[in-house]
Scaffold this active site. Structure first.
Site, PDB file in Angstrom:
ATOM      1  N   LYS A 103       0.793  -1.211  -0.021  1.00  0.00           N
ATOM      2  CA  LYS A 103       0.036  -0.021  -0.023  1.00  0.00           C
ATOM      3  C   LYS A 103       0.780   1.303   0.057  1.00  0.00           C
ATOM      4  O   LYS A 103       0.558   2.279  -0.660  1.00  0.00           O
ATOM      5  CB  LYS A 103      -1.010  -0.178   1.184  1.00  0.00           C
TER       6      LYS A 103
ATOM      7  N   LYS B 159      -0.932  11.339   5.639  1.00  0.00           N
ATOM      8  CA  LYS B 159      -0.706  10.497   6.590  1.00  0.00           C
ATOM      9  C   LYS B 159       0.109   9.195   5.927  1.00  0.00           C
ATOM     10  O   LYS B 159       1.194   8.732   6.352  1.00  0.00           O
ATOM     11  CB  LYS B 159      -2.027   9.892   7.318  1.00  0.00           C
TER      12      LYS B 159
END
Length: 301
Positions: free
Chosen positions: A177, A245
């Protein structure tokens, strides 16, 4: 219809439509969220309120998570924070926890080890595809953990994703990811620079997008975000603050593994600028507004 009950903790912009898709597929779904409105919407759609993370786990055969960041997952799963009824208190031996959050690979590995001590398997299964993918059930799901455990849960994951890929052992899904977000951010920043440049040069932006989309520059961002970017519309499919983030996770991991990330570090700073200027809840394509600011343009022009 199936007799299997799926627990879902984290009914946000991604989690709620994912839970609804499971209901549509015939699963019983028990949910929990920090705020009440998404839980009420899930109940109205046919789901049940688990009352707490532990309550969800107690009522379920498998538990899915979709939470914002590493501390949230540690808190909700292990109770390392304010959560007094964490998921771990409701899990029983032989169950599986599937984490769709995007968090640190090392945190994932630590949580998986704690759960393994309880006889509970864990899959780190972060997702990509934005709100549209969550609604349509076409997410890309990147899975770390034991392949045998993935095969046991594949029917559930196939409801949520167009592709479900086993990437390796625990933590490999999160590493994958991070790679995904590196490329996504590069696309968002690159398309933003191109559109601002074309506008400054007086070109027809729609024509520019049409001309370059079919060639080597073709990418997901041009196909799915450029028309809205041209109109200055940045309604969130994926919050810019989440992109910020995720890039922090990527750059931290790059530092840990000694992998250079000059482009990603720049993108991280641009998304930080979005957050610091009150744009964190815009779509991640809204990084174009930062490029416009740098060019001396008003973001609402």
């Amino acid at each position: 219809m199936t007799d299997e009950t799926v627990g879902f903790v984290g009914l946000g912009i991604m989690g709620l439509p994912m839970a609804k898709n499971l209901l549509d597929a015939g699963y019983h779904v028990v949910g929990h969220n920090r705020s009440d409105d998404p839980v009420e919407e899930l109940v109205e759609y046919g789901g049940e309120d688990g009352g707490s993370p532990a309550g969800v786990a107690e009522a379920s055969d498998v538990v899915l998570l979709c939470l914002p960041d590493s501390p949230d997952v540690e808190n909700v799963v292990l109770g390392e924070g304010e959560e007094t009824e964490p998921v771990i208190d409701g899990l029983s031996e032989g169950m599986t926890l599937v984490d769709h959050s995007t968090i640190s690979p090392t945190v994932t590995e630590a949580i998986a080890e704690r759960l393994s001590d309880r006889g509970v398997a864990m899959l780190d299964a972060p997702i990509s595809g934005g709100e549209e993918g969550a609604i349509e059930g076409t997410l890309s799901i990147m899975v770390g953990g034991e392949e045998e455990v993935l095969n046991e849960q594949r029917d559930v994951l196939d409801v949520l994703g167009g592709t479900v890929t086993h990437c390796g052992p625990s933590g490999a899904g999160q590493t994958t990811k991070a790679c995904n977000q590196i490329v996504v951010a590069a696309q968002m920043v690159g398309v933003s620079e191109a559109l601002v440049f074309a506008d400054q040069a007086g070109a027809d932006l729609a024509a520019v997008v049409e001309a370059i989309s079919g060639g080597a520059a073709g990418c997901w961002t041009l196909d799915n975000r450029a028309p809205a970017m041209i109109e200055g519309e940045f309604d969130p499919g994926f919050f810019a603050e989440y992109q910020y983030k995720d890039l922090r996770i990527a750059t931290d991991a790059g530092e840990a593994f000694g992998s250079p990330m000059p482009q990603t570090a720049l993108a991280h700073q641009l998304y930080k600028t979005m957050v610091q200027n009150g744009m964190g809840r815009d779509d991640n394509s809204g990084v174009m507004q930062v490029i416009e600011m740098m060019a001396g343009k008003r973001t609402d022009d």
